[in-house]
Design a protein around this motif. Structure first.
Motif, PDB file in Angstrom:
ATOM      1  N   MET A   1       0.663  -1.309   0.007  1.00 56.11           N
ATOM      2  CA  MET A   1       0.054  -0.041   0.099  1.00 56.11           C
ATOM      3  C   MET A   1       0.801   1.237   0.095  1.00 56.11           C
ATOM      4  O   MET A   1       0.340   2.257  -0.390  1.00 56.11           O
ATOM      5  CB  MET A   1      -0.718  -0.075   1.086  1.00 56.11           C
ATOM      6  N   LYS A   2       2.151   1.114   0.519  1.00 56.35           N
ATOM      7  CA  LYS A   2       2.881   2.347   0.526  1.00 56.35           C
ATOM      8  C   LYS A   2       3.244   2.645  -0.907  1.00 56.35           C
ATOM      9  O   LYS A   2       3.494   4.134  -1.149  1.00 56.35           O
ATOM     10  CB  LYS A   2       4.149   2.000   1.250  1.00 56.35           C
ATOM     11  N   SER A   3       3.319   1.668  -1.786  1.00 54.75           N
ATOM     12  CA  SER A   3       3.752   2.089  -3.075  1.00 54.75           C
ATOM     13  C   SER A   3       2.395   3.016  -3.664  1.00 54.75           C
ATOM     14  O   SER A   3       2.618   3.533  -4.918  1.00 54.75           O
ATOM     15  CB  SER A   3       3.892   0.790  -3.971  1.00 54.75           C
ATOM     16  N   ASP A   7      -0.010   5.462   3.577  1.00 58.02           N
ATOM     17  CA  ASP A   7       0.847   4.948   4.640  1.00 58.02           C
ATOM     18  C   ASP A   7       0.252   4.223   5.727  1.00 58.02           C
ATOM     19  O   ASP A   7      -0.720   4.499   6.321  1.00 58.02           O
ATOM     20  CB  ASP A   7       1.474   6.293   5.340  1.00 58.02           C
ATOM     21  N   ILE A   8       0.481   2.992   5.781  1.00 58.52           N
ATOM     22  CA  ILE A   8      -0.285   2.164   6.847  1.00 58.52           C
ATOM     23  C   ILE A   8       0.612   1.982   8.084  1.00 58.52           C
ATOM     24  O   ILE A   8       1.826   1.520   8.025  1.00 58.52           O
ATOM     25  CB  ILE A   8      -0.212   0.599   6.238  1.00 58.52           C
ATOM     26  N   SER A   9      -0.064   2.099   9.241  1.00 61.41           N
ATOM     27  CA  SER A   9       0.822   2.077  10.469  1.00 61.41           C
ATOM     28  C   SER A   9       1.222   0.528  10.934  1.00 61.41           C
ATOM     29  O   SER A   9       0.525  -0.329  10.239  1.00 61.41           O
ATOM     30  CB  SER A   9      -0.121   2.335  11.738  1.00 61.41           C
ATOM     31  N   ASN A  10       2.066   0.560  11.747  1.00 57.60           N
ATOM     32  CA  ASN A  10       2.902  -0.804  11.983  1.00 57.60           C
ATOM     33  C   ASN A  10       1.568  -1.601  12.823  1.00 57.60           C
ATOM     34  O   ASN A  10       1.421  -2.868  12.534  1.00 57.60           O
ATOM     35  CB  ASN A  10       3.825  -0.626  12.865  1.00 57.60           C
ATOM     36  N   ARG A  11       0.775  -1.184  13.486  1.00 55.51           N
ATOM     37  CA  ARG A  11      -0.073  -1.576  14.338  1.00 55.51           C
ATOM     38  C   ARG A  11      -1.586  -2.393  13.210  1.00 55.51           C
ATOM     39  O   ARG A  11      -1.832  -3.543  13.503  1.00 55.51           O
ATOM     40  CB  ARG A  11      -0.956  -0.637  15.183  1.00 55.51           C
TER      41      ARG A  11
END
Length: 87
Positions: A1-3, A7-11
């Motif tokens: 998803m970052k690509s 931005d996805i959280s670690n949680r």
């Protein structure tokens, strides 16, 4: 998803990983959810917990197979002794 720019959280990654695990991991998933701070837990730590748990399951399974095999051998020996005593 970052690509894709998101931005996805670690949680969120950890929660998705825990949800996607097979049923055999339910006990360890519950323990992790109840005792670990998912905000501060790293994916690396999570993988370590899961690998350790899986090794433990395999070890128990091997012991169960070994015990069943030993019980079968014992049963065969007892049966043979009974057959010999009848003769």
């Amino acid at each position: 998803m970052k690509s894709c720019g998101e931005d996805i959280s670690n949680r969120r990654v950890i929660e998705k990983m825990l949800i996607s695990l097979p049923e055999k991991f339910d006990p360890i998933v519950t323990i992790i959810e109840e005792t670990k701070d998912l905000f501060n837990l790293s994916v690396h730590e999570l993988m370590g917990f899961l690998k350790y748990y899986e090794k433990r399951l395999v070890k128990r399974s091997e012991k169960s197979i070994e015990n069943a095999s030993n019980q079968s051998i014992l049963l065969v020996n007892m049966t043979m002794r009974k057959d010999l005593s009848v003769m």
